[in-house]
Design a protein around this motif. Sequence first.
Motif, PDB file in Angstrom:
ATOM      1  N   LYS A 280      35.254 -15.904   0.371  1.00  0.00           N
ATOM      2  CA  LYS A 280      34.737 -14.593   0.757  1.00  0.00           C
ATOM      3  C   LYS A 280      34.063 -14.730   2.109  1.00  0.00           C
ATOM      4  N   SER A 281      33.749 -13.601   2.731  1.00  0.00           N
ATOM      5  CA  SER A 281      33.191 -13.643   4.084  1.00  0.00           C
ATOM      6  C   SER A 281      31.826 -14.310   4.103  1.00  0.00           C
TER       7      SER A 281
ATOM      8  N   TYR B 270      37.029  -9.796  -4.411  1.00  0.00           N
ATOM      9  CA  TYR B 270      37.888 -10.847  -3.886  1.00  0.00           C
ATOM     10  C   TYR B 270      38.770 -11.478  -4.970  1.00  0.00           C
ATOM     11  N   ILE B 271      38.580 -11.097  -6.209  1.00  0.00           N
ATOM     12  CA  ILE B 271      39.253 -11.768  -7.321  1.00  0.00           C
ATOM     13  C   ILE B 271      40.691 -11.270  -7.436  1.00  0.00           C
ATOM     14  N   ALA B 272      41.620 -12.199  -7.536  1.00  0.00           N
ATOM     15  CA  ALA B 272      43.038 -11.846  -7.660  1.00  0.00           C
ATOM     16  C   ALA B 272      43.280 -11.112  -8.979  1.00  0.00           C
ATOM     17  N   PRO B 273      44.177 -10.135  -8.975  1.00  0.00           N
ATOM     18  CA  PRO B 273      44.354  -9.301 -10.185  1.00  0.00           C
ATOM     19  C   PRO B 273      44.834 -10.064 -11.402  1.00  0.00           C
ATOM     20  N   GLU B 274      45.606 -11.151 -11.197  1.00  0.00           N
ATOM     21  CA  GLU B 274      46.151 -11.850 -12.357  1.00  0.00           C
ATOM     22  C   GLU B 274      45.071 -12.547 -13.179  1.00  0.00           C
TER      23      GLU B 274
ATOM     24  N   TYR C 243      44.833 -14.832  -2.141  1.00  0.00           N
ATOM     25  CA  TYR C 243      44.491 -13.420  -2.326  1.00  0.00           C
ATOM     26  C   TYR C 243      43.112 -13.131  -1.736  1.00  0.00           C
ATOM     27  N   SER C 244      42.136 -13.970  -2.065  1.00  0.00           N
ATOM     28  CA  SER C 244      40.777 -13.750  -1.561  1.00  0.00           C
ATOM     29  C   SER C 244      40.742 -13.813  -0.042  1.00  0.00           C
ATOM     30  N   PHE C 245      41.503 -14.748   0.532  1.00  0.00           N
ATOM     31  CA  PHE C 245      41.535 -14.834   1.987  1.00  0.00           C
ATOM     32  C   PHE C 245      42.176 -13.586   2.588  1.00  0.00           C
ATOM     33  N   GLY C 246      43.158 -13.014   1.906  1.00  0.00           N
ATOM     34  CA  GLY C 246      43.740 -11.758   2.368  1.00  0.00           C
ATOM     35  C   GLY C 246      42.691 -10.655   2.450  1.00  0.00           C
TER      36      GLY C 246
ATOM     37  N   GLU D  83      38.771  -7.452   5.810  1.00  0.00           N
ATOM     38  CA  GLU D  83      37.405  -7.233   6.295  1.00  0.00           C
ATOM     39  C   GLU D  83      37.338  -7.365   7.814  1.00  0.00           C
ATOM     40  N   LEU D  84      38.030  -8.378   8.345  1.00  0.00           N
ATOM     41  CA  LEU D  84      38.018  -8.590   9.790  1.00  0.00           C
ATOM     42  C   LEU D  84      38.629  -7.407  10.529  1.00  0.00           C
ATOM     43  N   VAL D  85      39.678  -6.822   9.954  1.00  0.00           N
ATOM     44  CA  VAL D  85      40.347  -5.693  10.605  1.00  0.00           C
ATOM     45  C   VAL D  85      39.521  -4.424  10.480  1.00  0.00           C
ATOM     46  N   THR D  86      39.009  -4.147   9.291  1.00  0.00           N
ATOM     47  CA  THR D  86      38.353  -2.858   9.027  1.00  0.00           C
ATOM     48  C   THR D  86      36.863  -2.861   9.305  1.00  0.00           C
TER      49      THR D  86
END
Length: 984
Positions: A817-818, A858-862, A876-879, A884-887
């Motif tokens: 996470k960030s 940040y938790i992946a849905p699976e 997934y968390s890094f995505g 966050e960096l973009v928005t």
Amino acid sequence: MKHQRLKSLYLVVALLFLGRLSLTSSLHSDGAILLRAKNDQLDDPNGLLGDWVETSHNAPCNWTGITCDPQNDAVVSIDLASVGISGVFPAGFCRIPTLRNLTLSDNNLNGTLSSESISLCSRLHLLNLSFNFLHGELPAFTWEFVNLSVLDLARNNFSGEIPVSFGRFPGLQVLSLFGNSLSASIPEYLTNLTELTRFELAYNPFKPGPLPSTIGKLTKLENLWLPNSNLNGDIPDSIGNLIALKNLDLSTNSLSGKIPDTISGLKSVVQIELYDNQLTGELPDTFTNLTSLLRFDASQNNLTGKLPKSLAGLPLESLNLNDNSLEGEIPEILSSNPALTQLKLFNNSFSGTLPVNLGRNSNLEDFDVSGNEFEGPLPPNLCYRKKLQNLIIFKNRFSGTIPASYGDCDTLTYVRIFNNELSGKVPARFWSFPGLGFIELKNNRFEGTIPPSISGARDLTSLLVSGNNFSGEFPSEICGLQELVVIDISRNGFTGELPSCLTNLKKLQKLDLQENKFAGGIPSSVSSWTDLTELNLSNNNLAGKIPTELGDLPVLTYLDLSRNLLSGEIPAELTKLKLNKFNISDNKLEGKVPPGFNQEFLISSLMGNPNLCSSDLKPLPQCPKPKPASIYLIGILAALAILLLGSLIWYWVVKTRKLHPFGSKSKRSWNTTTFQRIGFNEEDVLASLMEDNLIGAGGSGRVYRVKLKSGQTVAVKRLWGGNCQLESEAVFLSEVETLGRIRHGNIVKLLFSCVGEDFRVLVYEYMENGSLGDVLHGEKGVLLDWPKRFAVAVGAAQGLAYLHHDCVPAIVHRDVKSNNILLDEEFRPRVADFGLAKTLHKEGDRDVMSRVAGSCGYIAPEYAYTLKVTEKSDVYSFGVVLLELVTGKRPNDESFGENKDMVKWVTEAALSSPEQGSGDSGSSYDVLGQLIDPRMNLSTRDYEEIEKVLNVALLCTSAFPINRPSMRRVVELLKEQYPLARPK
């Protein structure tokens, strides 16, 4: 007569009253149905349906999500998309006889969708339940669904087969089932849906099977979207009957055989995606009629033969045929295409010369013909329109010089020309483009010097020019390029001394200057090289001593100083390095080999130094034994030793009694383990763990900022004790095991650990700018511009890739996470907080792996149904971090709407953007504008880079782990110098 008229008037009034009463009754009936279904089958945690009150004015037509027929106020549509409701499918809504449209997409509906419950909805025209958590088998629809035109069940978790009843909707126009877990093969009976315009079954783990041979029956189809659908066999000839088709996407399957000639029948097609299959044979020469085609991608197949003129002559914007076995020359007609912006022909067997006018008539941006057999001169007009950004032509047989016109191509950002037969001087301005980030010219026959004007390439990260005939001095202006990560100028003829300012390049990770003619000494002020992992200065004329400061480089693993004129002793400080490669042979070194290098496997790395000696390492000569000291001298030394020992014991006792950070014990009762070279001890740290120095607290302990007497600042983490002792012990052992053996420039450094009977302490390097979360969300009062954000993205990805791919066994972070990405004084990222990191142990260690799943948002849905955490969970968390960096927003920002997170919000916006190949770049920028942090001032190039990062983020946050890239691939995608095709 008067009484008769009065009687008639009473009758009309009565009828009107009864009609109104009947209508009111009907309205109350619809409202009652809605409320009953809502109360019995749904939860409204966000209260967005709070206005569903039967006594309200004009109920239920003024309720949220309800649309009524304006003529009779009957409920005709329910649209509750993205309101955050949960519960089971509210079949009770369908008891309203006038209901035609039911949309419940993007919510938290769960449970199954039974045939019994769905049977109530037979009067519907539209049913949209996409982006929920429904599971189980798809329901069977009865024959009564004669009016259904839209059925959207995408992005749920339906499994099993597609029921036969799905092929019986006479008026169905949209069938969208993508992103589920359907496992049977795609059935032939779906081609009976002859009114279909959208057929979307992508990203399902179907049983391997062919594309239905009767697909050509769907003559009204506009979008056929079947990537990642386990298709095999041939593309049927009937595909050519889809005369209304605009988008054909069969990518990432196992299709084989030839591309059928009948593809010429797709007269309306705009985009054809066939990449990543096993197609064979030649490209058909029947493309002439495809005058609307803007994008053709048949890369990553086994295609053979030549590039057809009929394809080369189309007004394509993008032509991707890379990774095939195509051969022959490129037709001249390709150079007359005015629309061409992207040409990717790499990894084929094309030969001959490139068309001389290639690029003259088009706005060519991306050009990649690497890995072919092209020869002759480079086309002089590739950058004629001043749009070219990526020039990739390596592994060919191009000859001659780099055209002078390339010196005016100041739009270039990415250049790879290595392994050709090019010669002569490189145009002086070619080195200095302001946006140039990567240049690779190695293994050619270039000559001349690298000019001082290279200082203009402020964004340059990699300079790779090895294996040429460059000469002269290496310009000191290179030291102004603070983004440089790799310098490889080996196997050239550079002379003079090494610029001492090279040590100012703080991001440098690799410096390879071998096989040149450099003289002088090795720069000694190397403390800024904190990220340097490889230093190769071999085969030069360097003299003087080996700087002892090299031993302080924290992540250096490769050191080769062989075949120079170095003298003096081998610094003992070098033994602190964790070296995979070490070579100081063939110099003029002397003295005793330090104990750390007295290893037989290093003997070849020490040979060629005649005056080196060792007590037990043969064939080096033995070192002379020291002359015996006099008894008198021995006595004096012994007395001094006793006196010193007594003083130390006295000091220790006094000091220990003054320290009470963890109790009043007078005797030291802790053990320490040191992982880095430090200038302090545990007492200096423990004495400073007070409330005034507290900077944060997390799930595993408190964090202190400690400024030591030496001036150094460290971050100290004291793990929780007391009732959490067992848990904290597992966390502590995990952190020490993980971090103690990691050496990477993008991983936070653990300096040492200290453990006592009732406490456990970890000491890290201190990051001046705190966490990315603090900075990004304004808590630090600092606004990160886009270049810094992009650098953070790449650096953090490299750190995670190291954990996943370079550590043995692999390491899963588990809480990416960030707030766990720290930033140093120059905002370089360090992946931190391994309190949740665990190595991927055997099944027997599953209990340790399952305790913590990560942080909300940040938790992946699976994880919700598997309770397993893998490397793909980190991806997934890094995505989410990339988003966050973009928005500039938090993962669960309130602005997304109730019960909606970052991934859902961005995915919806991305799906609403234009299809690739539409050419509507303005609309694409509009969509980006809705997502991008408005605080940033951006250039056109920034927008393109942000679009690339956004697409990587969408790949990373795919609902299915199998569709997410590895972290190593994420690094590659981020470093690619051209935007990615947007994930569907």
